[in-house]
Design a protein around this motif. Structure first.
Motif, PDB file in Angstrom:
ATOM      1  N   LEU A  23     -22.996 -35.940  10.493  1.00  0.00           N
ATOM      2  CA  LEU A  23     -21.969 -36.571   9.655  1.00  0.00           C
ATOM      3  C   LEU A  23     -22.365 -37.991   9.264  1.00  0.00           C
ATOM      4  CD1 LEU A  23     -18.858 -35.203  11.529  1.00  0.00           C
ATOM      5  CD2 LEU A  23     -19.469 -34.714   9.144  1.00  0.00           C
ATOM      6  N   GLU A  24     -23.436 -38.492   9.887  1.00  0.00           N
ATOM      7  CA  GLU A  24     -23.895 -39.835   9.548  1.00  0.00           C
ATOM      8  C   GLU A  24     -24.591 -39.772   8.175  1.00  0.00           C
ATOM      9  OE1 GLU A  24     -26.477 -43.391  11.704  1.00  0.00           O
ATOM     10  OE2 GLU A  24     -26.711 -41.320  12.341  1.00  0.00           O
ATOM     11  N   ASN A  25     -24.050 -40.500   7.232  1.00  0.00           N
ATOM     12  CA  ASN A  25     -24.565 -40.438   5.862  1.00  0.00           C
ATOM     13  C   ASN A  25     -24.942 -41.846   5.418  1.00  0.00           C
ATOM     14  OD1 ASN A  25     -24.974 -40.213   3.104  1.00  0.00           O
ATOM     15  ND2 ASN A  25     -23.009 -39.218   2.659  1.00  0.00           N
ATOM     16  N   HIS A  26     -26.243 -42.072   5.170  1.00  0.00           N
ATOM     17  CA  HIS A  26     -26.712 -43.412   4.788  1.00  0.00           C
ATOM     18  C   HIS A  26     -26.582 -43.658   3.288  1.00  0.00           C
ATOM     19  CE1 HIS A  26     -28.309 -43.920   8.827  1.00  0.00           C
ATOM     20  NE2 HIS A  26     -28.790 -42.680   8.716  1.00  0.00           N
ATOM     21  N   ASN A  27     -26.146 -42.630   2.572  1.00  0.00           N
ATOM     22  CA  ASN A  27     -26.097 -42.751   1.110  1.00  0.00           C
ATOM     23  C   ASN A  27     -24.741 -42.349   0.552  1.00  0.00           C
ATOM     24  OD1 ASN A  27     -28.938 -43.524   0.143  1.00  0.00           O
ATOM     25  ND2 ASN A  27     -29.320 -41.958   1.702  1.00  0.00           N
ATOM     26  N   LYS A  61     -27.763 -36.795   1.538  1.00  0.00           N
ATOM     27  CA  LYS A  61     -27.100 -36.860   2.849  1.00  0.00           C
ATOM     28  C   LYS A  61     -28.088 -36.692   3.986  1.00  0.00           C
ATOM     29  CE  LYS A  61     -22.656 -34.833   1.576  1.00  0.00           C
ATOM     30  NZ  LYS A  61     -21.839 -33.600   1.673  1.00  0.00           N
ATOM     31  N   ALA A  62     -29.164 -35.946   3.734  1.00  0.00           N
ATOM     32  CA  ALA A  62     -30.129 -35.650   4.799  1.00  0.00           C
ATOM     33  C   ALA A  62     -31.172 -36.752   4.990  1.00  0.00           C
ATOM     34  CB  ALA A  62     -30.826 -34.318   4.492  1.00  0.00           C
ATOM     35  N   GLU A 349     -25.017 -30.271  13.006  1.00  0.00           N
ATOM     36  CA  GLU A 349     -26.072 -30.669  12.073  1.00  0.00           C
ATOM     37  C   GLU A 349     -26.083 -29.779  10.823  1.00  0.00           C
ATOM     38  OE1 GLU A 349     -29.502 -32.807  14.621  1.00  0.00           O
ATOM     39  OE2 GLU A 349     -29.286 -30.665  15.063  1.00  0.00           O
ATOM     40  N   ARG A 350     -24.942 -29.103  10.600  1.00  0.00           N
ATOM     41  CA  ARG A 350     -24.827 -28.263   9.387  1.00  0.00           C
ATOM     42  C   ARG A 350     -23.933 -28.929   8.345  1.00  0.00           C
ATOM     43  NH1 ARG A 350     -23.297 -22.724  12.546  1.00  0.00           N
ATOM     44  NH2 ARG A 350     -25.025 -22.810  14.041  1.00  0.00           N
TER      45      ARG A 350
END
Ligand code: DCP
Ligand code: MG
Length: 352
Positions: A23-27, A61-62, A349-350
């Protein structure tokens, strides 16, 4: 200052089901923008464009860190010209004019509001908009005939729009679990959907129910629904006592497994929550669990991988090998990933 030659491009595999995405999204700024365009395309019945934006968002997201320079995106899969223009706009100007104008467009706003009503899809919303209906008040005043689901959706619009918290989901799990246990003591219930992927809120609560003995799950759903309905309508006081803090009322069975419920928070305020119940025979349980855990794009990509790369058809019931002409059994998600030639990706992680 870096020049382009010093930038290391990111690299990710082409299918979302090959990538680990927490769920961690850097973008988030970029993925929110692309998701909005995806939503607009889906609401306008342009599913192909919708999927293209969803795939592009999932690639971002990945990524392990924030994109700061277009050259970092060289060679990344699923980023078409349109998505790249949007990303470039945001990196250069802070916003994308296309996203902003979409967000502000009367049509998009009306589609959002109307499809936000439980039971209303984009086709119905589009018809209403063509008849001049753009908001809830206009809908109420129009005298349109609404089916039972839509009537409830309109009545409980604000509740259903409000996200469900994990605490609410767990409370509902306790109650549905008790109901399941009393109609079928050995039946098992699992929380699926976004909550199984570690999300802390959701638009609904998804449950999967099965029975260890094949065939014993038959007829479970109607029994479960009538148990819950009778409990609440006839023994309102008892239910309050049984469930002390939070309780729930199954208030109508709208379609195969979509239910709308009320729970009471400490305040004793009633609140409508969407609950999706799925019953699966044990022989299909692993497929149902994988299929109902999501995310939606992860599921879509699993099916695309199965079809295009493996010559197989995957559904939430089964895996079929098209070349060998036979079904492939599996009793766990791990086995299904293995049959598909994919590394196992755990639920958290899905989040593609
Ligand atoms: N699902 C799917 N395709 C659909 C609908 C559902 O593959 N058209 C699967 C994947 C979803 C899961 O079912 O993750 C549950 O559906 P939800 O719409 O409830 O999705 P989430 O639970 O992921 O989202 P939210 O947290 O908003 O409820
Ligand atoms: Mg859900």
């Amino acid at each position: 200052l870096m020049n382009d030659s010093e930038v290391t491009p990111f690299s990710v595999p082409g299918y979302a089901c090959q990538r680990r995405c927490t769920l961690e999204n850097h973008n988030a700024v970029l993925t929110d923008a692309l998701s909005l365009l995806a939503e607009n395309a889906e609401l306008s019945d342009e599913d192909g464009r919708g999927v293209a934006f969803r795939r592009a968002a999932a690639v971002l997201k990945a990524l392990p860190s924030a994109v700061t320079n277009m050259s970092q995106l060289t060679g990344l899969p699923c980023l078409g010209g349109h998505s790249l223009r949007v990303i470039k706009d945001i990196l250069e100007n802070g916003t994308s004019s296309e996203v902003e104008s979409t967000k502000e467009s009367e049509r998009f706003k009306a589609l959002k509001v109307l499809t936000g009503i439980f039971g209303v899809g984009s086709k119905t919303a589009d018809r209403w908009i063509r008849e001049g209906i753009h908001n809830l008040q206009q809908l109420r005043d129009s005298g349109q005939t609404l089916n039972r689901a839509q009537q409830a959706g309109l009545e409980h619009y604000d509740d259903i729009k409000q996200p469900v918290s994990l605490a609410e989901a767990e409370a509902i799990r306790g109650i549905v679990g008790r109901a399941v246990a009393s109609v079928s003591p050995e039946a098992q219930i699992v929380l699926t959907g976004g909550f199984r992927r570690g999300k802390l809120t959701g638009h609904d609560v998804d449950f999967l129910i099965t029975h260890p003995e094949e065939g014993s799950e038959v007829g479970l759903m109607p029994k479960l629904v009538s148990w819950l309905e009778s409990r609440v309508s006839c023994h309102l006081q008892n239910v309050l006592l049984i469930c002390d803090v939070i309780f729930l009322l199954m208030f109508a069975l709208f379609c195969r497994f979509s239910l709308c419920c009320f729970i009471d928070k400490q305040t004793r305020r009633w609140r409508a929550v969407r609950v999706d119940l799925v019953v699966s025979p044990i022989s299909q349980f692993a497929f149902a669990l994988l299929g109902w855990t999501g995310s939606k794009l992860f599921e879509r990509e699993l099916r695309r991988w199965a079809g295009h790369e493996k010559g197989m058809s995957l559904s939430s019931h089964a895996l079929y090998d098209n070349k060998q002409g036979r079904y492939i059994r599996a009793s766990s998600e791990e086995e299904i990933f293995a049959h598909l030639g994919l590394e196992f990706i755990p639920p958290n992680e899905r989040n593609a």
